[in-house]
Design an enzyme around this catalytic site. Structure first.
Site, PDB file in Angstrom:
ATOM      1  N   SER A 178      -0.380   1.455  -7.399  1.00  0.00           N
ATOM      2  CA  SER A 178      -1.495   1.664  -8.332  1.00  0.00           C
ATOM      3  C   SER A 178      -2.428   2.690  -7.719  1.00  0.00           C
ATOM      4  O   SER A 178      -2.453   2.878  -6.505  1.00  0.00           O
ATOM      5  CB  SER A 178      -2.268   0.374  -8.535  1.00  0.00           C
ATOM      6  OG  SER A 178      -3.148   0.136  -7.439  1.00  0.00           O
ATOM      7  N   ASP A 179      -3.193   3.363  -8.565  1.00  0.00           N
ATOM      8  CA  ASP A 179      -4.273   4.163  -8.003  1.00  0.00           C
ATOM      9  C   ASP A 179      -5.287   3.179  -7.406  1.00  0.00           C
ATOM     10  O   ASP A 179      -5.273   1.984  -7.716  1.00  0.00           O
ATOM     11  CB  ASP A 179      -4.908   5.069  -9.050  1.00  0.00           C
ATOM     12  CG  ASP A 179      -5.519   6.319  -8.408  1.00  0.00           C
ATOM     13  OD1 ASP A 179      -5.864   6.259  -7.209  1.00  0.00           O
ATOM     14  OD2 ASP A 179      -5.656   7.349  -9.089  1.00  0.00           O
ATOM     15  N   CYS A 180      -6.165   3.692  -6.535  1.00  0.00           N
ATOM     16  CA  CYS A 180      -6.940   2.760  -5.717  1.00  0.00           C
ATOM     17  C   CYS A 180      -7.955   1.964  -6.536  1.00  0.00           C
ATOM     18  O   CYS A 180      -8.807   2.535  -7.210  1.00  0.00           O
ATOM     19  CB  CYS A 180      -7.579   3.509  -4.561  1.00  0.00           C
ATOM     20  SG  CYS A 180      -6.274   4.097  -3.464  1.00  0.00           S
ATOM     21  N   SER A 221      -7.295   0.316  -9.166  1.00  0.00           N
ATOM     22  CA  SER A 221      -7.128   0.338 -10.624  1.00  0.00           C
ATOM     23  C   SER A 221      -6.717  -1.029 -11.176  1.00  0.00           C
ATOM     24  O   SER A 221      -6.919  -1.292 -12.352  1.00  0.00           O
ATOM     25  CB  SER A 221      -6.198   1.457 -11.080  1.00  0.00           C
ATOM     26  OG  SER A 221      -4.885   1.204 -10.737  1.00  0.00           O
TER      27      SER A 221
END
Ligand SMILES: *[C@@H]1O[C@H](CO)[C@@H](O)[C@H](O)[C@H]1NC(C)=O
Ligand SMILES: *[C@@H]1O[C@H](CO)[C@@H](O)[C@H](O)[C@H]1NC(C)=O
Ligand SMILES: *[C@@H]1O[C@H](CO)[C@@H](O)[C@H](O)[C@H]1NC(C)=O
Ligand SMILES: *[C@@H]1O[C@H](CO)[C@@H](O)[C@H](O)[C@H]1NC(C)=O
Ligand SMILES: *[C@@H]1O[C@H](CO)[C@@H](O)[C@H](O)[C@H]1NC(C)=O
Length: 776
Positions: free
Chosen positions: A299-301, A303
């Site tokens: 995941s993006d940080c 998210s």
């Protein structure tokens, strides 16, 4: 110009200085972290350590040994050690966008190795249209990363690069990180860079061990950071099936299918209402099902936290965690999944099998990197040593990339190149001309060494003087008089303007396209005062509207240098003085300021004349650009011819009688043609290219196609191939493009299905067109 030797002496002294300053224990290499120490027989006999077994089996064995309490902490980017099994901690988050970076958590520049080669920011590297170069850069970064690991300065080798989102809107602060607006270019970039970084060959196949792991991000339709109160964390990108199929997805599809990327990162935004990290259809069905992806999905940080928090999509933290793990995400950058996975299991929202599925992908990846094979020093990649970081070869490559990307936008009355022997004095104006780090762009690491444009120009003409002109790049205040005085007193003026990371970056989109503050006033005043037409060098990632400069006769030449990296100052000087013939071509449309009336939140690519929506990128933008996609001059002139009529007719009659046509009977559905028929529908285009001189040069040849009409959302034209060739002055060469009708001449319909139109198609190179007919 500074000689190669002088540069080496310089970096040698830097290194020496650092060695003297560092306490001696920092200089000796540390042991890199690894599992399955052969010296420990009780660990070594466990199945997950047996390198003779297939990775699947080893991972199954490992997971079967873990308790739930040991499992869930492995689902975050900081994965703790499992001491009873001899497994060290692992840090998943590192970055290597254009060189091994200090961003993220896994890489430490605090030992023997304190810098890494800083290549140009990606948007400039893209402008070379040279996949071989992109591959070599990936390769160099992979080697430097392994050396850093071997020296005990990396706690992981999973890099969350490249960023292959389509540069859809010129205001996007992260457009600089991407290979531009075109899906074909972005796809080729993804494949080349990923293969280089992961240690695979340029053309195909997959090496048994990953050199490093690359990650294509941000999946998908992510290209808005923070514009007029719209933030990426909650933005819901409304995307049509047609745009999804032929614009947003192609770089990711290529990255996985051809590039064999071992990671995809899901983005912050929603797509059509669903947060991408919670979208089963996007993650599992598409990447794993359709594209055969077998890496891990990060995941993006933070998210995942947003899915319950800011985004409000899930009703509880546990539900958010269940949503993402069941959708197919494997690893959460952050600690949200680590925190809530056990309670999600207790609440029966999540099963332990969901967790095992994710762990399987994560540990497989660590094994593919060789981290469960014992001490890496005794393995194939263990001999990559510290002296391969910032090697001459890599620094030369950074220079080559900067030189090959820089775009000559204007050269009125052949102002450039300057003749070194005739120039007695130079006035350099601009707040960034003497600041090294301004060349680097975001997501960089500490560079080997940076030569500023000012220093590089001084090495050509010693009487080179500098005036900042603006206090900062934002240029709220100017010292015009001082700059004008300098301009009057020198033979030539070179003015460095544009943007910097305070004006365009992650979390900061622009609202204007014109040059910031009083830059234009300064440029025009200097141009009026100078003895000869001035040279304008633009340092910026996103495009700027410089219509005034285009038409001002006192501005003789314009160069776009992106953020050219550590060797950028030298590259600019070499071009200005004709030691290199510029060949870069714009990877993105340069729009006029009027474009800012278009809402950045509107994801539609296609124009909508009824509402005045102008469309986006060279494929659909109906307005008049300041500079078009693919634009770029050279000190030489080139001409093109299509050769051989062989590729003019493509017959569909061989095995197509049963194939499904569209309702109007004008096109075939690609899916119904099938891969066997599609493989047969190949053809080639041969383009003869001539360099008419006066200089040798590298020249990217861009091959486009178009349809007879733009009805039903057909692009006005579409890049289908490109090659970068080196030609001596006067030399002619024949280039062959191998094309496949299903891939290169097809189009997406409004429902996203791909079709091949019967009848005329046109191939385009420069001003030349060649008709190809599809005959049923
Ligand atoms: C082998 O590894 C285990 C787990 O890390 C450890 O407990 C044990 O002390 C080690 N044995 C030796 C001989 O180092
Ligand atoms: C380097 O930095 C990392 C992270 O801050 C730290 O864990 C490590 O101990 C440092 N190494 C040295 C040799 O100082
Ligand atoms: C490292 O070892 C591999 C084979 O084990 C070899 O191919 C490679 O050339 C070596 N590299 C260096 C820098 O010695
Ligand atoms: C397809 O049509 C072309 C032109 O009419 C003809 O020359 C060719 O033999 C046909 N091929 C088949 C397999 O029918
Ligand atoms: C579609 O094309 C076929 C073959 O050319 C023709 O026989 C048929 O009548 C066409 N159908 C329509 C709806 O135009």
């Amino acid at each position: 110009m500074r000689t190669e030797r002088e540069l080496h002496v310089l970096s040698y002294f830097n290194a020496l200085l650092l060695l003297l300053l560092l306490p001696p224990f920092l200089v000796s290499p540390l042991t890199p972290p690894f599992a399955c120490d052969p010296a420990n027989s009780s660990i070594q006999k466990l199945d997950f350590c047996k390198t003779t077994l297939p990775i699947d089996k080893r991972v199954d064995d490992l997971i079967s040994r873990l308790t739930l309490q040991e499992k869930t902490p492995q689902l975050g980017d900081i994965a703790p050690a499992i001491p009873r099994l001899g497994i060290p901690a692992y840090k998943w988050w590192s970055e290597a966008l254009h060189g091994v970076s200090s961003w993220g958590r896994g890489i430490h520049f605090n030992g023997t190795i304190h810098s890494a080669t800083n290549f140009p920011q990606v948007i400039l590297t893209a402008a070379s249209f040279n996949p071989q170069l992109w591959y070599r850069i990936g390769q160099a970064i992979g080697i430097e990363a392994r050396a850093i690991y071997n020296m005990g300065q990396a706690e992981g080798l999973t890099f969350w690069s490249p960023n292959v989102n389509i540069f859809r809107d010129p205001r996007w602060g992260r457009g600089q990180e991407t290979p531009g607006e075109d899906p074909t270019t972005a796809s080729k970039y993804a494949v080349s860079f990923v293969r280089g970084l992961q240690g695979d060959s340029f053309s195909g196949g997959r090496s048994p061990q990953l050199k490093t792991s690359a990650c294509c991000k941000h999946y998908t339709a992510y290209d808005l950071d923070n514009w007029k109160g719209n933030v990426r964390y909650t933005f819901d990108a409304r995307v049509t099936d047609q745009d999804m199929e032929d614009t947003y997805q192609p770089p990711f599809r290529s990255c996985v299918k051809e590039g064999q990327a071992s990671c995809i990162m899901c983005s912050y935004n929603r797509v059509n209402g669903v947060p991408t990290c919670a979208d089963y259809n996007l993650l599992s069905k598409t990447t794993r099902g359709l594209w055969g992806f077998d890496g891990y999905i990060a995941s993006d940080c933070d998210s995942v936290a947003l899915i319950y928090g800011a985004d409000g999509y899930a009703k509880s933290a546990e539900e958010a965690v269940a949503d993402v793990l069941q959708a197919g995400m494997d690893m959460n950058c952050g600690d949200y999944v680590q925190k809530y996975a056990i309670s999600a299991v207790q609440e029966k929202k999540l099963s332990e099998n969901d967790i095992n599925r994710a762990l399987h992908n994560l540990f497989s990846l660590r094994m593919r990197l060789g981290f469960f094979n014992g001490n890496p020093i005794y393995q194939d990649l263990g001999n990559i040593s510290a002296n391969q970081v910032c090697s001459k070869e890599h620094q030369d490559l950074a220079l080559e990339a900067a030189r090959d990307g820089i775009v000559l936008l204007k050269n009125r009355a052949i102002v450039l190149p300057l003749s070194r022997s005739k120039v007695r004095s130079i006035g350099v104006v601009g707040p960034n001309a003497n600041i090294g780090y301004k060349l680097l762009g975001n997501y960089g690491g500490p560079p080997c060494e940076v030569i500023t444009p000012l220093d590089a120009l001084k090495s050509y003409v010693s009487n080179t003087r500098h005036v900042a002109g603006c206090a900062t790049t934002a240029c709220a205040s100017t010292s015009i008089n001082e700059a004008v005085k300098l301009a009057r007193s020198v033979d030539y003026v070179i003015i460095f303007m544009g943007l910097d990371q305070d004006l365009e970056r992650e979390d900061l989109d622009r609202v204007d396209l014109v040059l910031p503050g009083k830059q234009q006033r300064l440029i025009s005043s200097v141009a009026r005062a100078a003895r000869r037409p001035i040279i304008l060098v633009l340092l910026c990632g996103g495009p700027v509207d410089i219509t005034f400069a285009k038409s001002d006769r006192r501005i003789g030449a314009i160069l776009w240098a992106g953020y050219p990296g550590e060797a950028g100052g030298l590259a600019i000087s070499q071009i200005i003085f004709g030691d290199h013939n510029p060949g870069g071509r714009l990877p993105v449309t340069w729009y006029p300021q009027e474009f800012t009336t278009v809402p950045m939140t509107d994801m539609r690519m296609r124009a909508d004349p009824s509402s005045g929506y102008p469309g986006r990128t060279y494929r659909f933008y109906t307005g008049k650009p300041v500079y078009r996609f693919g634009y770029g001059l050279s000190y030489s002139t080139y001409s093109y011819e299509f050769k051989a009529k062989a590729g003019s007719r493509i017959y569909l009659n061989s095995s197509m009688s049963l194939q499904k046509t569209t309702s109007d009977n004008q096109s075939y559905e690609i899916k119904s043609l099938g891969s066997i028929a599609c493989r047969k529908l190949k053809f080639s285009a041969v383009v003869s290219v001539k360099n008419h001189g006066p200089m040798a040069g590298k020249h990217p040849v861009l091959l486009f196609s178009r349809w007879p009409t733009v009805e039903h959302g057909r692009p006005m034209k579409q890049l289908i191939g490109f090659k970068n060739v080196h030609l001596e002055a006067g030399q002619r060469i024949n280039l062959m493009f191998s094309l496949r009708a299903c891939e290169h001449l097809s189009r997406a319909q409004s429902d996203g299905t791909k079709v091949l139109d019967k009848g005329s198609h046109f191939l385009i190179v420069g001003e030349k067109e060649h008709e190809v007919n599809i005959i049923s």
